[in-house]
Scaffold this active site. Sequence first.
Site, PDB file in Angstrom:
ATOM      1  N   CYS A  69       0.849  -1.182   0.000  1.00 53.79           N
ATOM      2  CA  CYS A  69       0.000   0.000   0.000  1.00 53.79           C
ATOM      3  C   CYS A  69       0.889   1.238   0.000  1.00 53.79           C
ATOM      4  O   CYS A  69       2.035   1.196   0.420  1.00 53.79           O
ATOM      5  CB  CYS A  69      -0.865   0.017   1.247  1.00 53.79           C
TER       6      CYS A  69
ATOM      7  N   ARG B  77       1.843   1.453  -6.046  1.00 57.41           N
ATOM      8  CA  ARG B  77       2.051   0.491  -4.949  1.00 57.41           C
ATOM      9  C   ARG B  77       0.806  -0.326  -4.656  1.00 57.41           C
ATOM     10  O   ARG B  77       0.877  -1.378  -4.007  1.00 57.41           O
ATOM     11  CB  ARG B  77       2.460   1.235  -3.680  1.00 57.41           C
TER      12      ARG B  77
ATOM     13  N   TRP C 176      -3.607  -2.010  -1.429  1.00 57.40           N
ATOM     14  CA  TRP C 176      -3.532  -3.319  -2.070  1.00 57.40           C
ATOM     15  C   TRP C 176      -4.056  -4.281  -1.012  1.00 57.40           C
ATOM     16  O   TRP C 176      -3.418  -4.497   0.016  1.00 57.40           O
ATOM     17  CB  TRP C 176      -2.086  -3.645  -2.444  1.00 57.40           C
TER      18      TRP C 176
ATOM     19  N   ASN D 178       0.171  -0.010   6.290  1.00 55.86           N
ATOM     20  CA  ASN D 178       0.680  -0.927   5.277  1.00 55.86           C
ATOM     21  C   ASN D 178       1.245  -2.123   6.039  1.00 55.86           C
ATOM     22  O   ASN D 178       2.022  -1.932   6.971  1.00 55.86           O
ATOM     23  CB  ASN D 178       1.783  -0.225   4.475  1.00 55.86           C
ATOM     24  N   GLY D 179       0.843  -3.342   5.668  1.00 57.45           N
ATOM     25  CA  GLY D 179       1.376  -4.516   6.355  1.00 57.45           C
ATOM     26  C   GLY D 179       0.261  -5.448   6.768  1.00 57.45           C
ATOM     27  O   GLY D 179      -0.875  -5.341   6.302  1.00 57.45           O
TER      28      GLY D 179
ATOM     29  N   GLU E 173      11.706 -13.999 -18.439  1.00 62.75           N
ATOM     30  CA  GLU E 173      11.343 -12.604 -18.196  1.00 62.75           C
ATOM     31  C   GLU E 173      10.353 -12.107 -19.262  1.00 62.75           C
ATOM     32  O   GLU E 173       9.390 -11.400 -18.934  1.00 62.75           O
ATOM     33  CB  GLU E 173      12.626 -11.752 -18.173  1.00 62.75           C
TER      34      GLU E 173
ATOM     35  N   LYS F 129       6.672 -10.665 -18.429  1.00 63.62           N
ATOM     36  CA  LYS F 129       6.209  -9.331 -18.848  1.00 63.62           C
ATOM     37  C   LYS F 129       4.859  -9.452 -19.552  1.00 63.62           C
ATOM     38  O   LYS F 129       3.947  -8.677 -19.285  1.00 63.62           O
ATOM     39  CB  LYS F 129       7.207  -8.654 -19.807  1.00 63.62           C
TER      40      LYS F 129
ATOM     41  N   GLU G 216       1.985 -10.465 -17.021  1.00 64.62           N
ATOM     42  CA  GLU G 216       1.555  -9.528 -15.980  1.00 64.62           C
ATOM     43  C   GLU G 216       0.823  -8.327 -16.533  1.00 64.62           C
ATOM     44  O   GLU G 216      -0.047  -7.790 -15.866  1.00 64.62           O
ATOM     45  CB  GLU G 216       2.705  -9.124 -15.050  1.00 64.62           C
TER      46      GLU G 216
ATOM     47  N   HIS H 283      10.115 -32.190 -24.179  1.00 66.94           N
ATOM     48  CA  HIS H 283       9.805 -33.094 -23.066  1.00 66.94           C
ATOM     49  C   HIS H 283       8.453 -32.760 -22.431  1.00 66.94           C
ATOM     50  O   HIS H 283       8.224 -33.060 -21.264  1.00 66.94           O
ATOM     51  CB  HIS H 283      10.927 -33.036 -22.018  1.00 66.94           C
TER      52      HIS H 283
ATOM     53  N   LYS I   2       3.610  -2.726  -6.854  1.00 63.99           N
ATOM     54  CA  LYS I   2       5.007  -2.539  -7.242  1.00 63.99           C
ATOM     55  C   LYS I   2       5.976  -3.119  -6.227  1.00 63.99           C
ATOM     56  O   LYS I   2       6.970  -3.725  -6.580  1.00 63.99           O
ATOM     57  CB  LYS I   2       5.257  -1.036  -7.418  1.00 63.99           C
TER      58      LYS I   2
HETATM   59  C1  F6R Z   1       7.719  -7.856 -12.375  1.00 65.80           C
HETATM   60  C2  F6R Z   1       8.144  -7.234 -11.153  1.00 65.80           C
HETATM   61  C3  F6R Z   1       8.231  -8.074  -9.935  1.00 65.80           C
HETATM   62  C4  F6R Z   1       9.425  -7.643  -9.058  1.00 65.80           C
HETATM   63  C5  F6R Z   1       9.409  -8.413  -7.734  1.00 65.80           C
HETATM   64  C6  F6R Z   1      10.603  -8.069  -6.878  1.00 65.80           C
HETATM   65  O1  F6R Z   1       7.740  -6.969 -13.468  1.00 65.80           O
HETATM   66  O2  F6R Z   1       8.403  -6.059 -11.104  1.00 65.80           O
HETATM   67  O3  F6R Z   1       8.306  -9.422 -10.251  1.00 65.80           O
HETATM   68  O4  F6R Z   1      10.597  -7.897  -9.760  1.00 65.80           O
HETATM   69  O5  F6R Z   1       8.240  -8.108  -7.042  1.00 65.80           O
HETATM   70  O6  F6R Z   1      10.631  -6.712  -6.569  1.00 65.80           O
HETATM   71  P1  F6R Z   1      11.962  -6.014  -6.080  1.00 65.80           P
HETATM   72  O7  F6R Z   1      12.924  -6.069  -7.196  1.00 65.80           O
HETATM   73  O8  F6R Z   1      11.544  -4.614  -5.731  1.00 65.80           O
HETATM   74  O9  F6R Z   1      12.446  -6.786  -4.893  1.00 65.80           O
END
Ligand code: F6R
Length: 608
Positions: free
Chosen positions: A2, A27, A74, A100-101, A481, A485, A488, A504, A603
Amino acid sequence: MCGIIGYLGSHQAVPVILDGLKRLEYRGYDSAGLAVASPGRIHVLRAAGKLSNLEERAWETTLHGTLGVGHTRWATHGAPTEENAHPQMDASETVAVVHNGILENYARLRHELLDAGIPLSSDTDTELIAQLLGRVAGPLAERVLRVLPRLEGQYAVVAVSRDEPDTLVAFRNGPPLVLGVGEGEFLVASDVTALVARTRKVIFLENGDVAVMTREGIRIVDATGTPVEREVEELDWDPGRAEKGGYRHFMLKEIHEQPDAIRNTVLAYLDAERTGVALDGLGFEPERLEGVRRIHLVACGTSWHACLVGKFFVERLAGLPVEVDYASEYRYRSPLVGSDTLVVGVTQSGETADTLAAMEMAAEAGALLGTICNVRGSSAWRAATARLLTQAGPEIGVASTKAFTTQLVALLLLGLGLRSSRGLADREDRELVAALQRLPLAVEQTLAVDQELYGRGVELITAGDDSLFLGRGILYPIALEGALKLKEISYLHAEGYPAGEMKHGPIALVQEGFPVVALATAIPTRDKLLGNLMEVRSRGASLIAVAEAGATSVTSLVDLVLPVPDVPILLQPVVTAVPLQLLAYHVAVELGLDVDQPRNLAKSVTVE
Ligand code: F6R
């Protein structure tokens, strides 16, 4: 997860809070709210859904007051409804809190309050904090100190009281809080992004700190009420970097910022002659590393993918064995970690709860603790002894892009730095360092590719509901990756797979028009990869390849090539990641989705 903002100053609080929330919306964005305290009353406004819903309400209502808090949520406890949005108040509406938490003793506290006849108006753990504060007497700061021992779990909380329109109290255990010291005003936020528009002078609160802001100043105490000293730090972030700057989305802007972000990261760690890597003063010096026999890289999500590439870099360059773990798995698998281990937490935010917990466990086991992190002053940054800062600047788009490529660069620099500290550096290193300095140009060339190619890519990807991303060797993590991308931000299912493993199992998915995306640049196993592509082609797959322009063995086989410049193998993960970011971006835009704030994501994941 959050976003939190608090304001105490001479300006009207609502516009400041809304501006802060806009900067924090990445966030969490399932509901939002704010509270303004004026003598004798706290006014609360909340709305389910995006921040724009709250903004509409705020402009319809005139809320006066120069003290307030705001929150973008969130959801953890309770559905994302207006009732569960923050701020939450106690039954007699004397205090309002944002949080937050997660409170781990939520069920016990809830029963206790219900048994005491307190009516609860939400399903949140946050309301329990407000109710507990409402049940004790005294000034807000004292009430917080009395309630703290009752709270178990993770929290970053900011509280205001109806009876103290000149006091803002913030306290944390786990998720971060940072205070902003402005001209005649104080702010508090869950991260610096919300503060840089008003001040660059910040104080990072430590776990257990209780900060009491009044119009006279800031006092920080520990849980016993004993004053503690915290340094005021000056941030070097430019506020403009946390704005869209003419781009339609933060993600697109951040994709285009990669040449600069990479350049800054490379230049920060080169020696004076720019022929080698100098990790002096960063905790990676030979005397610190003496006795290190192995390296563990721990991270989550995209940062974990960077670590998978990092294993190739560090093993090849420094000759030390590297293990890569999901942070959420690491501490539950009893890893062999001790004083002979360098454990590096790789994290954009520096606040990911799982990564922090894994790092803490490693430090307790006696490891040398390192981090590669994008936020100076974050929890990971402060926990680590050895530190490399990725110079990506604020990353707002939820899908990580420039943070990822700068993590790759930082891991490569780490490999080179470790190599030189082990006395292994040679002429080839100088060539690699020279190529690293040309890497921003290679990324610029990748970005300059005709965007119509991506239009064709979108057609091929959206022809199906699933897709496979294939790579081999150092490019396999880039396939993971690329698939992440796409998943998500476009909500289309995609799987990253090592190309050689495809037959396989996953090959069973392939039928006419099934999209397969391959990383097909010049790696030693490219011919084998092309063999794998023929296997899926003959079963009807449509093929998109990332390859250097003019690689005829690839162009003759596939439906579409997304071209990248020819760069040394160790730099290929960086340049090949970029077209996959753009592909995912264009697919999501074509599908009309919210690129910067995809559903269910946040985020910075500050809960485990
Ligand atoms: C995907 C993404 C997440 C972060 C993950 C770790 O695009 O951004 O998978 O990579 O939540 O976040 P950090 O790097 O902030 O620890």
